[in-house]
Scaffold this motif. Structure first.
Motif, PDB file in Angstrom:
ATOM      1  N   TRP A   1      -6.724  32.470 -54.727  1.00  0.00           N
ATOM      2  CA  TRP A   1      -8.105  32.841 -54.473  1.00  0.00           C
ATOM      3  C   TRP A   1      -8.785  33.453 -55.362  1.00  0.00           C
ATOM      4  O   TRP A   1     -10.048  33.418 -55.361  1.00  0.00           O
ATOM      5  N   ILE A   2      -8.132  34.539 -56.041  1.00  0.00           N
ATOM      6  CA  ILE A   2      -9.056  35.196 -57.020  1.00  0.00           C
ATOM      7  C   ILE A   2      -9.652  34.527 -58.068  1.00  0.00           C
ATOM      8  O   ILE A   2     -10.804  34.597 -58.192  1.00  0.00           O
ATOM      9  N   GLU A   3      -8.650  33.495 -58.470  1.00  0.00           N
ATOM     10  CA  GLU A   3      -9.372  32.579 -59.729  1.00  0.00           C
ATOM     11  C   GLU A   3     -10.391  31.618 -59.048  1.00  0.00           C
ATOM     12  O   GLU A   3     -11.386  31.620 -59.668  1.00  0.00           O
ATOM     13  N   LYS A   4     -10.173  31.321 -57.814  1.00  0.00           N
ATOM     14  CA  LYS A   4     -11.241  30.411 -57.128  1.00  0.00           C
ATOM     15  C   LYS A   4     -12.628  31.197 -57.067  1.00  0.00           C
ATOM     16  O   LYS A   4     -13.664  30.533 -57.207  1.00  0.00           O
ATOM     17  N   LEU A   5     -12.662  32.248 -56.424  1.00  0.00           N
ATOM     18  CA  LEU A   5     -13.555  33.245 -56.384  1.00  0.00           C
ATOM     19  C   LEU A   5     -14.378  33.464 -57.486  1.00  0.00           C
ATOM     20  O   LEU A   5     -15.594  33.495 -57.607  1.00  0.00           O
TER      21      LEU A   5
ATOM     22  N   THR B   1     -14.796  40.002 -51.120  1.00  0.00           N
ATOM     23  CA  THR B   1     -13.551  39.436 -50.719  1.00  0.00           C
ATOM     24  C   THR B   1     -12.773  39.532 -51.815  1.00  0.00           C
ATOM     25  O   THR B   1     -11.487  39.606 -51.713  1.00  0.00           O
ATOM     26  N   LEU B   2     -13.163  39.436 -52.862  1.00  0.00           N
ATOM     27  CA  LEU B   2     -12.401  39.551 -54.395  1.00  0.00           C
ATOM     28  C   LEU B   2     -11.611  40.843 -54.289  1.00  0.00           C
ATOM     29  O   LEU B   2     -10.487  40.815 -54.475  1.00  0.00           O
ATOM     30  N   TYR B   3     -12.337  41.726 -53.971  1.00  0.00           N
ATOM     31  CA  TYR B   3     -11.827  43.184 -53.956  1.00  0.00           C
ATOM     32  C   TYR B   3     -10.732  43.299 -52.790  1.00  0.00           C
ATOM     33  O   TYR B   3      -9.806  43.620 -53.037  1.00  0.00           O
TER      34      TYR B   3
ATOM     35  N   PRO C   1      -6.377  44.639 -62.668  1.00  0.00           N
ATOM     36  CA  PRO C   1      -7.616  44.508 -63.338  1.00  0.00           C
ATOM     37  C   PRO C   1      -8.784  44.056 -62.254  1.00  0.00           C
ATOM     38  O   PRO C   1      -9.971  44.520 -62.420  1.00  0.00           O
ATOM     39  N   VAL C   2      -8.609  43.254 -61.119  1.00  0.00           N
ATOM     40  CA  VAL C   2      -9.502  42.936 -60.230  1.00  0.00           C
ATOM     41  C   VAL C   2     -10.374  44.103 -59.808  1.00  0.00           C
ATOM     42  O   VAL C   2     -11.540  44.233 -59.783  1.00  0.00           O
ATOM     43  N   MET C   3      -9.401  44.862 -59.145  1.00  0.00           N
ATOM     44  CA  MET C   3     -10.168  46.109 -58.497  1.00  0.00           C
ATOM     45  C   MET C   3     -10.799  46.940 -59.395  1.00  0.00           C
ATOM     46  O   MET C   3     -11.853  47.530 -59.033  1.00  0.00           O
ATOM     47  N   SER C   4     -10.344  47.485 -60.655  1.00  0.00           N
ATOM     48  CA  SER C   4     -11.072  47.962 -61.494  1.00  0.00           C
ATOM     49  C   SER C   4     -12.245  47.516 -62.170  1.00  0.00           C
ATOM     50  O   SER C   4     -13.287  48.058 -62.425  1.00  0.00           O
ATOM     51  N   PHE C   5     -12.176  46.038 -62.435  1.00  0.00           N
ATOM     52  CA  PHE C   5     -13.218  45.548 -63.104  1.00  0.00           C
ATOM     53  C   PHE C   5     -14.286  45.390 -61.947  1.00  0.00           C
ATOM     54  O   PHE C   5     -15.554  45.824 -62.233  1.00  0.00           O
ATOM     55  N   VAL C   6     -14.130  45.238 -60.720  1.00  0.00           N
ATOM     56  CA  VAL C   6     -15.285  45.052 -59.753  1.00  0.00           C
ATOM     57  C   VAL C   6     -15.835  46.471 -59.604  1.00  0.00           C
ATOM     58  O   VAL C   6     -17.004  46.855 -59.289  1.00  0.00           O
TER      59      VAL C   6
END
Lengths: 165, 421
Positions: B349-353, B369-371, B392-397
């Motif tokens: 899902w993360i890749e799709k978003l 949603t990503l977060y 990485p997702v949470m920190s980048f966002v």
């Protein structure tokens, strides 16, 4: 076509199996041996190996399909594996991949008509300090540029291996 | 500061001897195993693969009264994006690893050791095979080592391309000839590891530090570095700096010094935007955070990230954070072993978003949603691969939200510009 494990393979295999308390632990190294000889692991080879190690065929096939380094079909003479992970990406890997696609007129996963080159995009090769990096068969080529890539392809086309002069 | 691990002219056995090599093994074999473990505990050495677990303590978990074989495994499955230190260490100083393994094997009572090295490192595996054969010829590996009665066989086992096998229980599965799918813990490998026997798994860099600790003592090692982060660490720097590469520095060194003094600063015209300090799985730091942090376990934790494998990935202002996160998401999605639903589905899902945001089809809601998908993955799986994607997702966002919002508003980066995307 029936696949028969060679006597040479069986001698090597016995030596490899002896490194482990259970011979099925030698599955990965034995698959590597088979791929080293044929360039890929055919269905028939998986079947023969399963019988040799007294394992279910599904165990062998599961392992072959789990690990990315096992090829299930023949590749070109030179397998160009371009790293596309973060450090190589920042250093221009997408440009190099685009360059190779255009130059060889193939996309990732394909082989040139003359059977010389297969192109793959791969994940981190563990040489990020000299990004961008490409592995050709077993050898690393680092700090690549489009010009270096062109020179390398020319060398390979003419049967010259830059690392093995 | 002298180098403990990365030395010149020690690649061959002669050079290694000249630098005092294999004396520590002789010294260790005269001690009781428990005394060696005590010395390693005293040194404060911690796991260099990423988790930072105290090495002596790990060794002490091998049950004293366990019957049957015990195993020592070296994790050389270097695959965390940004990490290339073990490769350098093996190429420069292979005997430090071999000697460290012989000492560790003696300390935990293992008669067999395996070096699990990633399949792509063909030259490095061959070099290790040669070095082991040389050590065996001199009686440092094999039966009755140096007349001590201690037997230790050491084998190289090559992986076949799977990031997940860097996780220690997946590595054991792979070493046993299975798909690399992590095991539930407990039981921990110290109790039930390789082939069901008590097993210690250590990183290359950790084991290679053991001979020096034996030779010069735990107390000597413990004062190098910063407090609970003892010793030197190999930092591998990639990205647009003048001199990327592997640097051995005492733990606690300011990240700013590593970048400016060791690496000669950023390349001309490049401005620092962010740093991933410990390999692609560790939370990203902004330029300001990075320039204020010291490189040790405690300081990086306090700064909201991790020391990880010591892989410092430098990101400059010309890079798009959404694109870089997309690159990482593609990787983690590809490498998820598929066992646990939150990881298998979450990474997808993360890749799709991120694909949507990069293609200009994303919305602000997608960012949230990503977060939340990442948040839902943390701590809910057998192994830390899900966390390695989520962090990485949470920190980048969190830290670069404006770039994600710009994408949602249709201001995307140009696609496939050579050398950029």
């Amino acid at each position: 076509m029936p696949f028969k494990l060679s006597e040479e393979f069986k001698t090597k295999a016995a030596h490899i199996c002896a490194k482990y308390p259970r011979k099925d632990a030698a599955l990965l190294p034995l698959l590597q041996e088979l791929q080293g000889a044929a360039g890929y692991v055919a269905e028939e080879a998986m079947d023969a190996l399963a019988q040799y190690l007294e394992l279910p065929y599904a165990r062998v096939k599961g392992v072959v399909t789990f690990y990315t380094m096992f090829n299930r079909a023949p590749t070109g003479k030179y397998h160009l594996q371009v790293c596309r992970n973060i450090s190589c990406h920042m250093a221009g890997a997408p440009g190099l991949l685009a360059h190779l696609r255009a130059k060889l007129d193939i996309t990732e996963g394909e082989t040139t008509g003359d059977g010389l080159f297969t192109l793959s995009a791969v994940e981190c090769l563990g040489a990020c300090g000299s990004a961008p990096v490409m592995q050709v068969n077993e050898d690393y080529f680092e700090n690549l540029t489009a010009e270096k890539l062109d020179a390398l392809l020319e060398d390979l086309k003419h049967g010259k291996h830059p690392l093995k002069r | 500061m002298e180098s403990i691990l990365l030395k010149d002219k020690v690649r061959g056995l002669e050079g290694y001897f000249a630098a005092g090599g294999y004396k520590p093994l002789k010294k260790a074999l005269a001690l009781k195993p428990a005394e060696i473990i005590e010395e390693v505990k005293k040194s404060g050495l911690r796991g260099r693969g990423g988790a930072g677990f105290p090495t002596g303590l790990k060794w002490s978990f091998i049950p004293k009264d366990a019957e049957g074989p015990r195993y020592l495994v070296c994790n050389a499955d270097e695959g965390e994006p940004g990490t290339f230190k073990d490769r350098e260490l093996i190429l420069k100083n292979p005997h430090a690893l071999i000697e460290g393994m012989a000492i560790a094997g003696y300390a935990i009572g293992a008669a067999h050791g395996y070096i699990y090295i990633r399949g792509e490192f063909t030259a490095e595996a061959a070099l290790l095979e040669t070095a082991i054969a040389d050590a065996r010829a001199k009686g440092f590996i094999g039966r009755n080592i140096l007349g001590s009665g201690f037997n230790f066989e050491l084998f190289v086992h090559r992986g076949a391309g799977a990031y997940i096998c860097g996780e220690e229980t997946a590595l054991l599965e792979s070493l046993e000839g299975f798909k690399g799918q992590p095991r539930l813990k407990p039981p921990f490998p110290a109790v039930k590891g390789l082939f069901g026997s008590p097993t210690v798994i250590n990183n290359v860099e950790t084991l290679a530090a053991v001979p020096a600790i034996m030779e010069r003592g735990g107390a000597w090692y413990a004062v190098i570095g910063a407090g609970k982060s003892a010793g030197t660490k190999l930092f591998c720097v990639s990205g647009p700096v003048n001199k990327p590469g592997v640097y051995e520095l005492p733990l606690g060194v300011p990240l700013r010094d590593l970048l400016e003094k060791s690496c000669g600063g950023l390349k001309a015209g490049k401005k620092l935007k962010a740093v991933i300090p410990g390999g692609s799985s560790t939370p990203v730091l902004t330029a300001a955070e990075a320039l204020a942090v010291n490189l040790d376990y405690e300081s990086l934790t306090a700064a909201g990230s991790m020391l990880g494998s010591g892989a410092v990935i430098v990101i400059d202002e010309s890079q798009c954070m959404v694109k870089l996160l997309q690159v990482l998401a593609r990787f983690y999605h590809h490498e998820s072993c598929g066992q646990c639903t939150p990881c298998r589905e979450g990474c997808g899902w993360i890749e799709k978003l991120l694909n949507r945001l990069e293609d200009g089809r994303g919305t602000v809601k997608d960012i949230d949603t990503l977060y939340s998908v990442a948040d839902g993955m943390m701590g809910r799986t057998i192994c830390p691969l899900a966390d390695a994607m989520a962090m990485p997702v949470m920190s980048f966002v969190k830290k670069f939200r404006s770039e994600f919002e710009a994408h949602a508003a249709g201001r995307c980066c140009p696609s496939e510009a050579p050398g950029k995307h």
